[in-house]
Enzyme design. Structure first.
Site, PDB file in Angstrom:
ATOM      1  CB  CYS A   2     -31.961 -68.306 -15.267  1.00 32.61           C
ATOM      2  SG  CYS A   2     -30.957 -67.196 -13.969  1.00 32.61           S
ATOM      3  CG  HIS A  54     -36.068 -67.938 -11.548  1.00 36.50           C
ATOM      4  ND1 HIS A  54     -35.833 -68.819 -12.464  1.00 36.50           N
ATOM      5  CD2 HIS A  54     -35.132 -67.015 -11.951  1.00 36.50           C
ATOM      6  CE1 HIS A  54     -34.690 -68.520 -13.166  1.00 36.50           C
ATOM      7  NE2 HIS A  54     -34.132 -67.409 -12.551  1.00 36.50           N
TER       8      HIS A  54
END
Lengths: 167, 404
Positions: B83, B342
């Site tokens: 991420c 995200h």
């Protein structure tokens, strides 16, 4: 090949193309004909003793002969020294629960299990272990509760693994 | 080492983007960044694509995106740090320019998660740990990893699920103003509290969504940055750290009297040291921050890991609304991962897009005055975590050139 879905099959029959409408936005989506099955295989030679131990009801950690660093998960090499003379030490099983969670939304390959509790416990020997906590009622879980690490058969597959149970 | 500045930024709409392929999605933000810098792709010398991948069809996204963005035959590569992928991509690009290898280049963070069905995405993200010892037999999910941190925090500090809900309320509030965000609706704490458990004690509204999206940055050397823009946003410092892959090995569960991510602390300390910032009481040095709120608990831990407050006092910041715009330090006032969305490989660039616009005082034009931070220090911070503290990148942006 797994089921493409009725809509995809219908579209191929009607239009000659596997292009479906996305359910919510209605955007056209091309459904690939090429499904990719993945099942990985990894070597256990250097830590085979761990798996042999499970069959005997033992859960091993390793400890570097030179610097005494303990490892769980067990590993055959100590990067600190660096040395690969390891002692295989069975864990006594006594632990104290440090944290836990209950998995409700599961990965696709775990969908066939009931909701499961995963805990991390501090073991008497100093290492920490992550495993399922088998408990009849999650409301009985308390911070720092005493747990015991034990080998267990995972059903329905029937393979041997390890889990925590309340002490 | 030469100084490096952001001279152009671009951002796609974040959502489930069934209408575009990955290269088309990359171009949306790359085109936006080129326009922002008044440059053409031909001016750029290198492309780094931040893309985690695994759930999308293209195996070589850097090549596909290079071609679609008109960058052939310039060099390219893909960078991956879960991420934190595109913060890692920025770190590589920064060093390409600082070292003198190139003067002007593009970083595109892009992710196309909805090319695979939802259960497959959950499966793939759940494998992002120490595979055999966490996933194979125990089926951890990503919310599960952070739930272990949340439980630990609750047991140590008396944190309540209601406190976490307030973080979701804040981030949805700011996402409602951000036209690029996935979720544009305000929520109430009651709604968040009523949502179902995903991984106890985390509920649906504690979790960021899965997202398709891209964000792009154009980076330039000090020799040309000021020719391109009057307000280059300088990369003042980057801190990076790697945490143990296996959550059970995290010392914070036992040795420390708090809960947090050791790698985030380390990355923050590195960045503060490089930027010459006192590592204690750090909030006063920044006008605005983007922190990695993939889950509400992650934002709370970030406050403490970054030294915005003392250990155990993150809850107080939330209860007193100190991380709203106008508070001690505005955090995630673009909606954060939690509500802006995200798209894993795009998140770092997306954070820096928002912070660049904030420092230029242009964010208000995008999202309304209520979301524009007051710029006094001329400094902003991006905290981007890959995995559950497996990778940590802290990037400090500044209006002031680091070296005179």
């Amino acid at each position: 090949m797994s089921d493409l879905g009725e809509m995809t099959k219908k579209r191929i029959r009607e239009n000659g193309l596997p292009i479906i409408d996305e359910a919510r936005t209605k955007a056209p989506l091309y459904v690939s004909m090429r499904e990719l099955p993945l099942r990985f295989q990894f070597g256990t030679t250097k830590i085979q003793k761990f798996f042999d131990g499970l069959k005997e009801g033992k859960i091993y950690m390793t400890q570097c002969e030179k610097c005494t660093q303990k490892y769980f998960p067990p590993q055959a090499d100590c990067p600190n020294c660096p040395d690969s003379s390891m002692n295989w030490v069975p864990l006594d099983g006594q632990g104290e629960l440090l944290t836990c969670t209950m998995i409700v939304v599961k990965p696709s390959t775990f969908a066939h299990y009931d909701n499961y509790i995963i805990g991390v416990a501090q073991m008497k020997e100093g290492v920490r272990v992550l495993a399922w906590l088998r408990i009849d009622d999650p409301r009985k879980i308390t911070p720092k509760m005493k747990v015991r690490l034990t080998t267990a058969k995972r059903e329905p597959e029937g393979f041997i693994t390890y889990e925590f149970v309340p002490e | 080492m030469r100084d490096v500045a952001i001279v152009g930024v671009g951002h796609s709409k974040f959502s489930n983007r069934f209408d575009v392929r990955i290269d088309e999605l990359a171009w949306e933000s790359a085109k936006d960044a080129l326009k922002d810098a008044n440059l053409s792709a031909k001016d750029l010398e290198f492309l780094i694509v931040g893309c985690t991948g695994g759930w999308s069809a293209e195996s070589l996204p850097a090549v596909i995106c290079s071609e679609y963005c008109g960058m052939l035959p310039k060099g390219s590569m893909r960078v991956e740090a879960a991420c934190a992928t595109s913060s890692a991509a920025v770190a590589v690009a920064y060093n390409f320019i600082a070292s003198g290898y190139v003067d002007l280049m593009l970083v595109v963070g892009v992710e196309k998660m909805f090319e695979s069905p939802n259960p497959v995405q959950i499966e793939l993200i759940g494998r992002a740990g120490n595979y055999f010892w966490e996933f194979e037999n125990f089926g951890l999910t990503f919310p599960g990893y952070y739930a272990l941190h949340a439980t630990s925090y609750m047991w140590k500090h008396g944190l309540k699920e209601e406190d976490l809900a307030e973080i979701a309320v804040k981030n949805h509030h700011y996402a409602s103003m951000n036209p690029k965000a996935q979720f544009r609706k305000e929520i109430t704490a009651d709604l968040a509290m009523q949502s179902r458990y995903v991984a106890w004690p985390l509920k649906l509204f504690d979790c960021c969504p899965l997202t398709d999206g891209s964000a792009s940055l154009i980076l330039a050397s000090e020799s040309i940055a000021k020719k391109i823009t009057d307000t280059p946003i300088w990369i003042s410092a980057i801190g990076a750290s790697t945490g143990t892959g296996n959550l059970s090995k995290r010392d914070m569960f036992t040795k420390l009297e708090y809960s947090g991510l050791e790698s985030a602390v380390e990355a923050g300390q590195q960045a503060y040291k490089r930027a010459g910032i006192d590592p204690k009481n750090t909030a006063k040095h920044f006008d605005v921050a983007s922190v990695h709120d993939c889950f509400t608990i992650a934002e709370l831990m970030a406050y403490e890991d970054l030294g915005f407050c003392r250990r155990g006092e993150g809850v107080k910041l939330i209860r007193e609304k100190q991380t709203y715009n106008g508070g001690l330090i505005p955090v995630n006032i673009d909606g954060g991962l939690k509500a802006k969305g995200h798209p894993i490989g795009a998140t770092g660039c997306s954070m820096m897009y928002s912070l660049t616009k904030q420092l230029r005082q242009e964010y208000g034009k995008l999202a309304g005055k209520a979301a524009q931070a007051t710029i006094k220090n001329g400094r902003a911070l991006a905290h981007n975590i890959g995995g559950t503290g497996h990778y940590a990148y802290v990037t400090i942006l500044s209006l002031e050139k680091p070296h005179t």
